[in-house]
Design a protein around this motif. Sequence first.
Motif, mmCIF file in Angstrom:
data_model
loop_
_atom_site.group_PDB
_atom_site.id
_atom_site.type_symbol
_atom_site.label_atom_id
_atom_site.label_comp_id
_atom_site.label_asym_id
_atom_site.label_seq_id
_atom_site.Cartn_x
_atom_site.Cartn_y
_atom_site.Cartn_z
ATOM 1 N N PHE A 146 0.822 -1.204 0.000
ATOM 2 C CA PHE A 146 0.000 0.000 0.000
ATOM 3 C C PHE A 146 0.862 1.263 0.000
ATOM 4 C CE2 PHE A 146 -3.271 -2.954 1.573
ATOM 5 C CZ PHE A 146 -4.301 -2.617 0.713
ATOM 6 N N ILE A 147 1.999 1.218 0.667
ATOM 7 C CA ILE A 147 2.926 2.358 0.625
ATOM 8 C C ILE A 147 3.509 2.484 -0.781
ATOM 9 C CG2 ILE A 147 5.089 3.264 1.529
ATOM 10 C CD1 ILE A 147 2.779 3.497 3.460
ATOM 11 N N GLY A 148 3.786 1.343 -1.417
ATOM 12 C CA GLY A 148 4.259 1.384 -2.795
ATOM 13 C C GLY A 148 3.249 2.028 -3.725
ATOM 14 N N GLY A 346 2.848 12.791 0.071
ATOM 15 C CA GLY A 346 3.078 12.735 1.512
ATOM 16 C C GLY A 346 1.780 12.518 2.272
ATOM 17 N N LEU A 347 0.715 13.175 1.819
ATOM 18 C CA LEU A 347 -0.596 12.955 2.430
ATOM 19 C C LEU A 347 -1.059 11.516 2.214
ATOM 20 C CD1 LEU A 347 -2.441 16.276 1.468
ATOM 21 C CD2 LEU A 347 -1.703 15.570 3.754
ATOM 22 N N ALA A 348 -0.764 10.962 1.034
ATOM 23 C CA ALA A 348 -1.132 9.571 0.764
ATOM 24 C C ALA A 348 -0.365 8.625 1.681
ATOM 25 C CB ALA A 348 -0.865 9.232 -0.704
ATOM 26 N N VAL A 349 0.930 8.881 1.882
ATOM 27 C CA VAL A 349 1.724 8.061 2.807
ATOM 28 C C VAL A 349 1.177 8.190 4.222
ATOM 29 C CG1 VAL A 349 4.002 7.805 3.873
ATOM 30 C CG2 VAL A 349 3.814 8.135 1.402
ATOM 31 N N PHE A 350 0.839 9.414 4.612
ATOM 32 C CA PHE A 350 0.282 9.655 5.947
ATOM 33 C C PHE A 350 -1.026 8.884 6.139
ATOM 34 C CE2 PHE A 350 -3.079 12.278 7.964
ATOM 35 C CZ PHE A 350 -2.706 12.095 9.290
ATOM 36 N N GLY A 351 -1.965 9.037 5.218
ATOM 37 C CA GLY A 351 -3.261 8.401 5.371
ATOM 38 C C GLY A 351 -3.203 6.894 5.270
ATOM 39 N N THR A 352 -2.521 6.398 4.240
ATOM 40 C CA THR A 352 -2.437 4.956 4.047
ATOM 41 C C THR A 352 -1.654 4.289 5.173
ATOM 42 O OG1 THR A 352 -2.552 5.228 1.649
ATOM 43 C CG2 THR A 352 -1.670 3.149 2.474
ATOM 44 N N GLY A 353 -0.492 4.859 5.516
ATOM 45 C CA GLY A 353 0.325 4.267 6.565
ATOM 46 C C GLY A 353 -0.364 4.287 7.911
ATOM 47 N N GLY A 396 7.228 3.149 5.342
ATOM 48 C CA GLY A 396 6.401 1.963 5.511
ATOM 49 C C GLY A 396 5.291 2.201 6.510
ATOM 50 N N SER A 397 4.721 1.103 6.974
ATOM 51 C CA SER A 397 3.613 1.167 7.927
ATOM 52 C C SER A 397 3.533 -0.173 8.640
ATOM 53 C CB SER A 397 2.301 1.465 7.192
ATOM 54 O OG SER A 397 1.985 0.404 6.308
ATOM 55 N N GLY A 398 2.525 -0.308 9.504
ATOM 56 C CA GLY A 398 2.318 -1.588 10.145
ATOM 57 C C GLY A 398 1.956 -2.653 9.121
ATOM 58 N N SER A 399 2.518 -3.833 9.261
ATOM 59 C CA SER A 399 2.276 -4.930 8.319
ATOM 60 C C SER A 399 1.379 -5.963 8.978
ATOM 61 C CB SER A 399 3.597 -5.563 7.876
ATOM 62 O OG SER A 399 3.363 -6.705 7.081
ATOM 63 N N ILE A 400 0.136 -6.038 8.530
ATOM 64 C CA ILE A 400 -0.796 -6.987 9.129
ATOM 65 C C ILE A 400 -0.377 -8.423 8.850
ATOM 66 C CG2 ILE A 400 -2.304 -6.779 7.122
ATOM 67 C CD1 ILE A 400 -3.310 -7.616 10.744
ATOM 68 N N ALA A 401 0.150 -8.685 7.652
ATOM 69 C CA ALA A 401 0.534 -10.053 7.300
ATOM 70 C C ALA A 401 1.660 -10.553 8.200
ATOM 71 C CB ALA A 401 0.962 -10.114 5.830
ATOM 72 N N ASP A 501 -8.066 1.693 -2.602
ATOM 73 C CA ASP A 501 -7.005 2.061 -1.674
ATOM 74 C C ASP A 501 -7.485 1.823 -0.253
ATOM 75 O OD1 ASP A 501 -4.336 3.516 -1.321
ATOM 76 O OD2 ASP A 501 -5.647 4.661 -0.018
ATOM 77 N N LEU A 502 -6.549 1.512 0.640
ATOM 78 C CA LEU A 502 -6.890 1.217 2.023
ATOM 79 C C LEU A 502 -7.496 2.409 2.738
ATOM 80 C CD1 LEU A 502 -6.833 -0.371 4.659
ATOM 81 C CD2 LEU A 502 -4.422 0.221 4.891
ATOM 82 N N SER A 503 -6.872 3.584 2.623
ATOM 83 C CA SER A 503 -7.370 4.759 3.338
ATOM 84 C C SER A 503 -8.756 5.156 2.835
ATOM 85 C CB SER A 503 -6.391 5.926 3.184
ATOM 86 O OG SER A 503 -6.141 6.203 1.819
ATOM 87 N N ILE A 504 -8.989 5.013 1.525
ATOM 88 C CA ILE A 504 -10.313 5.307 0.981
ATOM 89 C C ILE A 504 -11.331 4.299 1.503
ATOM 90 C CG2 ILE A 504 -11.671 5.407 -1.147
ATOM 91 C CD1 ILE A 504 -9.240 6.513 -2.547
ATOM 92 N N GLY A 505 -10.939 3.047 1.613
ATOM 93 C CA GLY A 505 -11.831 2.036 2.166
ATOM 94 C C GLY A 505 -12.202 2.330 3.603
ATOM 95 N N LEU A 506 -11.215 2.768 4.404
ATOM 96 C CA LEU A 506 -11.487 3.109 5.802
ATOM 97 C C LEU A 506 -12.448 4.285 5.893
ATOM 98 C CD1 LEU A 506 -10.953 2.950 8.850
ATOM 99 C CD2 LEU A 506 -8.921 4.370 8.480
ATOM 100 N N LEU A 507 -12.188 5.343 5.130
ATOM 101 C CA LEU A 507 -13.053 6.521 5.164
ATOM 102 C C LEU A 507 -14.458 6.188 4.668
ATOM 103 C CD1 LEU A 507 -10.593 9.283 3.879
ATOM 104 C CD2 LEU A 507 -11.366 8.882 6.226
ATOM 105 N N ALA A 508 -14.541 5.371 3.626
ATOM 106 C CA ALA A 508 -15.847 4.993 3.106
ATOM 107 C C ALA A 508 -16.640 4.206 4.139
ATOM 108 C CB ALA A 508 -15.688 4.181 1.818
#
Length: 646
Positions: A146-148, A346-353, A396-401, A501-508
Amino acid sequence: MSAAGGSARGNSVDNMNDYDEEHVMADRSYAVGDENEGMGKNGNGKDMYNEEEYLAEVGELNCYCVPSRVYGFKDFFFRTLAWFLLNKEQILGGFTVAITQIPEAVTSAIIAGVNPARALQATWIMNILTSVIGGRPGMMTGSTPFIGVALMGLVDKEGPDYIFYAVIFGGFLQMLFGLMGLGALMRFVPYTVVQGFSNAMALVIFAAQFRYGKVVPDQSFRENYSYGRERELVDIGHSWSHIIDSESSWVTGSSLIILSIHAVLAFVICLVMPRFTRIIPSSFVAIVFCTFLEHVLIRLPSNFKSAAIEDYAFVKSPTLKPIWADVTINAPAFSFETFQKIYLYGLAVFGTGLAESLLTTQIVDELTEVKGMKNRVSFGQGFANIFSACFGGMGGSGSIAQSIVANHSDGITGLCTFLAGAFILLFIYAAYDAVTLVPLGCIAGIMTWTAFKLIDLESLLQAIAALLPLRIRDKLNLDCKTPRADSLVMVAVMAFTICIDLSIGLLAGVFIAAFVYVWDSSTRVIVEREVSAEESASVTYNVTGPLFFATAGGFSDIFPLEEIQFDPDEIVILLENAEVYDYSGMVALKKVYDRFADLGKVVALSSLTPSSRRLMEKSAYMWQGVNFLEVEEVDQSVDMTASIQK
């Protein structure tokens, strides 16, 4: 003395209202048996290995200072041995995660279009730093796909040298988020959103394993880091684009068969072995077994082979230098023009991460039944992102896997996270040739098992039951139906996360859940009309329910002029069971009051709740000339039998 972040009770970076982490502690102790009595005594004859006195804790190095200092080499040896035995799950779990995290990090780099060394650099730095200064014990961090996705548009438009500023900006926002105590906003994330995230990530992880089926030994995309593709900030369909990509072909023949065998064997080992023993993590056994099978039983006596990590991407050990001193990085001068180019990413990294990290924290909380500190996680992720970007990492961010792999390997402390980063550091700088021998099929099998453990099959069954009519549910004996709105939220989060995208899914998911709640609450205002039994001299309107922006219009419509003009001259609006939440609710209440007053009637508001009173007192000007009654002043002689509901 504790290992770097090893204890689960690390100091918080803030004093906000948040859950305190319980200390993860094993009920184990170390004591030397009777056969070692005599040499287990110090000069004063005191037993150094008293079972009641010496109690070691999982994930800590207190064995060298509890209950006393080390007495000689023999004492040091026994305490070290006891520590290794006590923490073998943390050590083996960290080693296993380090191996399985390498392909994930490489994948994120390929998606972004940067050198895989940038992803591995970020992964080991973030694991170590989050275990030391802030992070949830047992939660793994590093470069994720997702960071990629968040960075690939910037790489395409401006080149890979701009990603470091984007990650620094995103990390700064994450630190600010934690310092401001905004982790408490996670309380607004419904459980159905967490379920949707968990199910979506399970499907994303499973789909990602098909990427290894397009790696041909000796003909891999070692130098092809996906440069030149036209990308957007949000890449729709990124989760399965590698499956339908026509630019690369699938592996065929013996390589595909052997890869599939490795995947099945690894999956079965991870699934079955924990039912018999948990002494050694099953994922670690799968890695050792499949690597032995590939290189000793398959490659050595024959010409057959399957793809290994070395075939996936060539990684040259990165230099541990600041980006401004690294000659391989042409970092642009930081200016307002540079900021204009990177701030969206940077905002995308912030939100997604942040979304992935906090939702991963939530899931690990449920698995371990130990509450993580959301603000600390946010701060730690931001600091680690800034530091890794300054030294050439892609963030990066937290890795659930990887967190699921660690958790099911009993790696539940910060020591496991620290060791995962330390092992990756060792691999990329000293032993990369050894770790690249692991077959990709084995990695695929372990990650498929991770997806299987992550997916919530019951929630999917509940969603299916919610769509079926009662007659079919009774025929199928489905008694697990949830409200259709909750199922809609979960399915929406899954769809947006997988497709966009993950952040869009969360907001939705949060938006849909909030809309459903507001819509449902807007129908819960009830007004009962009670006429006085004595000559019908007064009438009381008993209001029940919330008064806020969604109910304000409907509440006013309950009192039409053509009906209330025939009411008695004395009106009491009883608010004992009502709650005024916002300005819209106050305006609606005042409008109804004025409507009665304009008809020449004596009106009074009665029995306000304490919270409603506090809110209305802040707008005292609005209530000048309004009559208020306390509950004891309300006429008790009300004919309840004459009440009707409007």
